[in-house]
Design a protein around this motif. Structure first.
Motif, PDB file in Angstrom:
ATOM      1  N   LEU A 102     -41.100  32.297  -3.777  1.00  0.00           N
ATOM      2  CA  LEU A 102     -41.248  33.636  -3.201  1.00  0.00           C
ATOM      3  C   LEU A 102     -41.690  33.547  -1.741  1.00  0.00           C
ATOM      4  CD1 LEU A 102     -41.107  36.665  -3.999  1.00  0.00           C
ATOM      5  CD2 LEU A 102     -43.545  36.536  -4.478  1.00  0.00           C
ATOM      6  N   VAL A 103     -42.602  32.636  -1.451  1.00  0.00           N
ATOM      7  CA  VAL A 103     -43.148  32.516  -0.097  1.00  0.00           C
ATOM      8  C   VAL A 103     -42.126  31.903   0.860  1.00  0.00           C
ATOM      9  CG1 VAL A 103     -44.897  31.364   1.308  1.00  0.00           C
ATOM     10  CG2 VAL A 103     -45.534  32.425  -0.857  1.00  0.00           C
ATOM     11  N   PHE A 104     -41.415  30.858   0.416  1.00  0.00           N
ATOM     12  CA  PHE A 104     -40.529  30.130   1.324  1.00  0.00           C
ATOM     13  C   PHE A 104     -39.077  30.586   1.241  1.00  0.00           C
ATOM     14  CE2 PHE A 104     -44.082  27.165   0.526  1.00  0.00           C
ATOM     15  CZ  PHE A 104     -44.484  26.942   1.838  1.00  0.00           C
ATOM     16  N   ASN A 105     -38.586  30.922   0.065  1.00  0.00           N
ATOM     17  CA  ASN A 105     -37.168  31.215  -0.099  1.00  0.00           C
ATOM     18  C   ASN A 105     -36.819  32.691   0.072  1.00  0.00           C
ATOM     19  OD1 ASN A 105     -37.081  28.540  -0.650  1.00  0.00           O
ATOM     20  ND2 ASN A 105     -36.221  28.699  -2.697  1.00  0.00           N
ATOM     21  N   PHE A 106     -37.765  33.589  -0.217  1.00  0.00           N
ATOM     22  CA  PHE A 106     -37.434  35.010  -0.082  1.00  0.00           C
ATOM     23  C   PHE A 106     -37.215  35.422   1.379  1.00  0.00           C
ATOM     24  CE2 PHE A 106     -38.536  39.500   0.367  1.00  0.00           C
ATOM     25  CZ  PHE A 106     -37.631  40.069  -0.527  1.00  0.00           C
ATOM     26  N   PRO A 107     -38.051  34.997   2.333  1.00  0.00           N
ATOM     27  CA  PRO A 107     -37.806  35.409   3.730  1.00  0.00           C
ATOM     28  C   PRO A 107     -36.600  34.719   4.373  1.00  0.00           C
ATOM     29  CG  PRO A 107     -40.085  34.710   3.388  1.00  0.00           C
ATOM     30  CD  PRO A 107     -39.297  34.239   2.210  1.00  0.00           C
ATOM     31  N   PRO A 109     -33.267  34.279   3.661  1.00  0.00           N
ATOM     32  CA  PRO A 109     -32.036  35.046   3.907  1.00  0.00           C
ATOM     33  C   PRO A 109     -32.203  36.146   4.948  1.00  0.00           C
ATOM     34  CG  PRO A 109     -32.453  34.823   1.547  1.00  0.00           C
ATOM     35  CD  PRO A 109     -33.678  34.350   2.248  1.00  0.00           C
ATOM     36  N   ILE A 110     -33.391  36.735   5.025  1.00  0.00           N
ATOM     37  CA  ILE A 110     -33.644  37.770   6.031  1.00  0.00           C
ATOM     38  C   ILE A 110     -33.557  37.158   7.425  1.00  0.00           C
ATOM     39  CG2 ILE A 110     -35.289  39.498   6.836  1.00  0.00           C
ATOM     40  CD1 ILE A 110     -36.537  39.468   4.033  1.00  0.00           C
ATOM     41  N   ILE A 111     -34.214  36.015   7.616  1.00  0.00           N
ATOM     42  CA  ILE A 111     -34.203  35.349   8.917  1.00  0.00           C
ATOM     43  C   ILE A 111     -32.790  34.914   9.283  1.00  0.00           C
ATOM     44  CG2 ILE A 111     -35.061  33.337  10.192  1.00  0.00           C
ATOM     45  CD1 ILE A 111     -37.585  33.483   8.420  1.00  0.00           C
ATOM     46  N   LEU A 112     -32.048  34.345   8.316  1.00  0.00           N
ATOM     47  CA  LEU A 112     -30.684  33.900   8.580  1.00  0.00           C
ATOM     48  C   LEU A 112     -29.777  35.072   8.929  1.00  0.00           C
ATOM     49  CD1 LEU A 112     -28.653  31.606   8.699  1.00  0.00           C
ATOM     50  CD2 LEU A 112     -28.316  31.838   6.229  1.00  0.00           C
ATOM     51  N   GLN A 129     -21.136  31.230   8.215  1.00  0.00           N
ATOM     52  CA  GLN A 129     -21.232  31.991   6.969  1.00  0.00           C
ATOM     53  C   GLN A 129     -20.590  31.242   5.820  1.00  0.00           C
ATOM     54  OE1 GLN A 129     -19.433  35.638   8.476  1.00  0.00           O
ATOM     55  NE2 GLN A 129     -21.367  36.720   8.213  1.00  0.00           N
ATOM     56  N   THR A 130     -19.428  30.660   6.047  1.00  0.00           N
ATOM     57  CA  THR A 130     -18.735  29.917   4.989  1.00  0.00           C
ATOM     58  C   THR A 130     -19.546  28.710   4.539  1.00  0.00           C
ATOM     59  OG1 THR A 130     -16.587  30.599   5.896  1.00  0.00           O
ATOM     60  CG2 THR A 130     -16.600  28.731   4.374  1.00  0.00           C
ATOM     61  N   VAL A 131     -20.133  28.004   5.499  1.00  0.00           N
ATOM     62  CA  VAL A 131     -20.911  26.802   5.176  1.00  0.00           C
ATOM     63  C   VAL A 131     -22.136  27.155   4.331  1.00  0.00           C
ATOM     64  CG1 VAL A 131     -22.330  24.964   6.158  1.00  0.00           C
ATOM     65  CG2 VAL A 131     -20.113  25.503   7.171  1.00  0.00           C
ATOM     66  N   VAL A 132     -22.832  28.222   4.690  1.00  0.00           N
ATOM     67  CA  VAL A 132     -24.058  28.551   3.959  1.00  0.00           C
ATOM     68  C   VAL A 132     -23.767  29.287   2.649  1.00  0.00           C
ATOM     69  CG1 VAL A 132     -25.464  28.605   6.049  1.00  0.00           C
ATOM     70  CG2 VAL A 132     -24.378  30.716   5.248  1.00  0.00           C
ATOM     71  N   TYR A 133     -22.613  29.950   2.526  1.00  0.00           N
ATOM     72  CA  TYR A 133     -22.273  30.640   1.279  1.00  0.00           C
ATOM     73  C   TYR A 133     -21.781  29.680   0.210  1.00  0.00           C
ATOM     74  CZ  TYR A 133     -22.179  34.988   4.069  1.00  0.00           C
ATOM     75  OH  TYR A 133     -22.501  36.033   4.880  1.00  0.00           O
ATOM     76  N   GLU A 186     -28.922  29.075  -2.454  1.00  0.00           N
ATOM     77  CA  GLU A 186     -28.887  30.532  -2.550  1.00  0.00           C
ATOM     78  C   GLU A 186     -29.135  31.283  -1.249  1.00  0.00           C
ATOM     79  OE1 GLU A 186     -27.815  31.886  -5.123  1.00  0.00           O
ATOM     80  OE2 GLU A 186     -27.967  30.271  -6.586  1.00  0.00           O
ATOM     81  N   VAL A 187     -29.529  30.607  -0.190  1.00  0.00           N
ATOM     82  CA  VAL A 187     -29.856  31.333   1.035  1.00  0.00           C
ATOM     83  C   VAL A 187     -28.647  32.091   1.586  1.00  0.00           C
ATOM     84  CG1 VAL A 187     -29.411  29.350   2.564  1.00  0.00           C
ATOM     85  CG2 VAL A 187     -30.984  31.164   3.281  1.00  0.00           C
TER      86      VAL A 187
END
Length: 314
Positions: A102-107, A109-112, A129-133, A186-187
């Motif tokens: 929750l602390v490290f992974n939730f923020p 996607p917002i930052i990306l 986008q393709t690389v991270v998806y 999942e990011v």
């Protein structure tokens, strides 16, 4: 006593009128409801119908007797669950991993999403986008094999850097590997939601702020983040509701007896003790405990969100 004919006629007329009035929205939008039907059937058959099986948690269930024929056991299985030392170890590991994610992974996607929103070169943006998806569409079986190959003590990155101990075998680093591997997978998928929310922001707000002299950081702080705050809160509420579900597929494909003390979570504990040993009431009791805690957390976080002025889920 039978109703008079006039009363029966009036009642039938009222019911007929009520039925026509209630059916009118369905009739005028029937094709939309046809499109909804597969999703409704999915949730009814896959998510709601199996909920009748929670009665097993209160019975001495035996396959030969069936659900209805098995004798009632009261809270026997819950008592055994809470008296088990391994259960509390699994619960502790579940909460620790959930808090880390929750602390490290939730923020992340917002930052990306905020960073991608600042990229103006369309081709470069699509490549990123393709690389991270892409990792989202790979199963944990495949990604687990990749991680085992990368962190093998006889090959991969460890041999390249001269390391002898694999993080997959080290209790001290295994939790960090779980958090980072889920972030990698999942990011990108989470970024899609925030990119969609950002695309709905009125561009006139940015133009007006630029005229007033706002820089890029001020645009993000005062326009972008407040505009997607509702989406962030809803996803945070849903994430909090799954705090006792940290990903069975990921952990089951990566953990081993050397890291049980830090990696054995409720999902793997229930599978190992309840399912593989045939203790179905025990597994059902543990699953019901997870669901109840998740429901309570969703209700509490939803109320907390409303107190801070956000819309919430309901």
């Amino acid at each position: 006593m039978a109703l008079p004919s006039t009363a029966r006629t009036s009642t039938l007329s009222f019911l007929s009128m009520y039925w026509r009035k209630a059916w009118k929205p369905f009739a005028s939008h029937k094709y939309y409801f046809v499109l909804l039907l597969p999703g409704i059937l999915y949730f009814l058959l896959i998510h709601y119908w199996p909920m009748a099986g929670i009665v097993i948690a209160f019975k001495d269930f035996r396959l030969i007797d069936g659900v209805m024929g098995s004798p009632w056991a009261g809270l026997k299985w819950f008592q055994l669950l809470f008296d088990s030392p391994d259960f509390w170890v699994a619960l502790r590991n579940t909460i620790i991993l959930s808090v880390y994610k929750l602390v490290f992974n939730f923020p992340a996607p917002i930052i990306l999403a905020l960073l991608l929103n600042e990229v103006y070169h369309v081709g470069f943006k699509r490549v990123i986008q393709t690389v991270v998806y892409f990792p989202h569409f790979l199963s944990w079986v495949i990604l687990g094999g990749v991680l085992y190959s990368l962190f093998s003590s006889k090959s991969g990155l460890l041999e390249m850097f001269g390391l002898q101990t694999s993080p997959l075998m080290d209790p001290g680093s295994f939790r960090g590997l779980l958090v980072l591997s889920e972030l990698w997978k999942e990011v990108g998928w989470g970024t899609i939601i925030y990119m969609a929310a950002i695309s709905g922001i009125n561009m006139e707000l940015y133009d007006a702020a630029k005229i007033d002299g706002a820089n890029r950081f001020q645009l993000v702080r005062h326009i972008t983040l407040p505009s997607i705050a509702g989406t962030i809160v809803i996803l945070l509420i849903l994430k909090t509701g799954h705090i006792l579900n940290v990903g069975f597929d990921q952990i089951y494909n990566l953990y081993n007896p050397l890291v049980y003390e830090v990696a054995d979570v409720l999902d793997t504990y229930v599978y190992r003790v309840g399912i593989t040993m045939g203790r179905y009431p025990f597994a059902t009791a543990a699953g019901l405990f997870q669901s109840v805690v998740g429901l309570i957390l969703i209700v509490l976080t939803n109320r907390l969100a409303k107190k801070f002025g956000e819309q919430g889920i309901w």
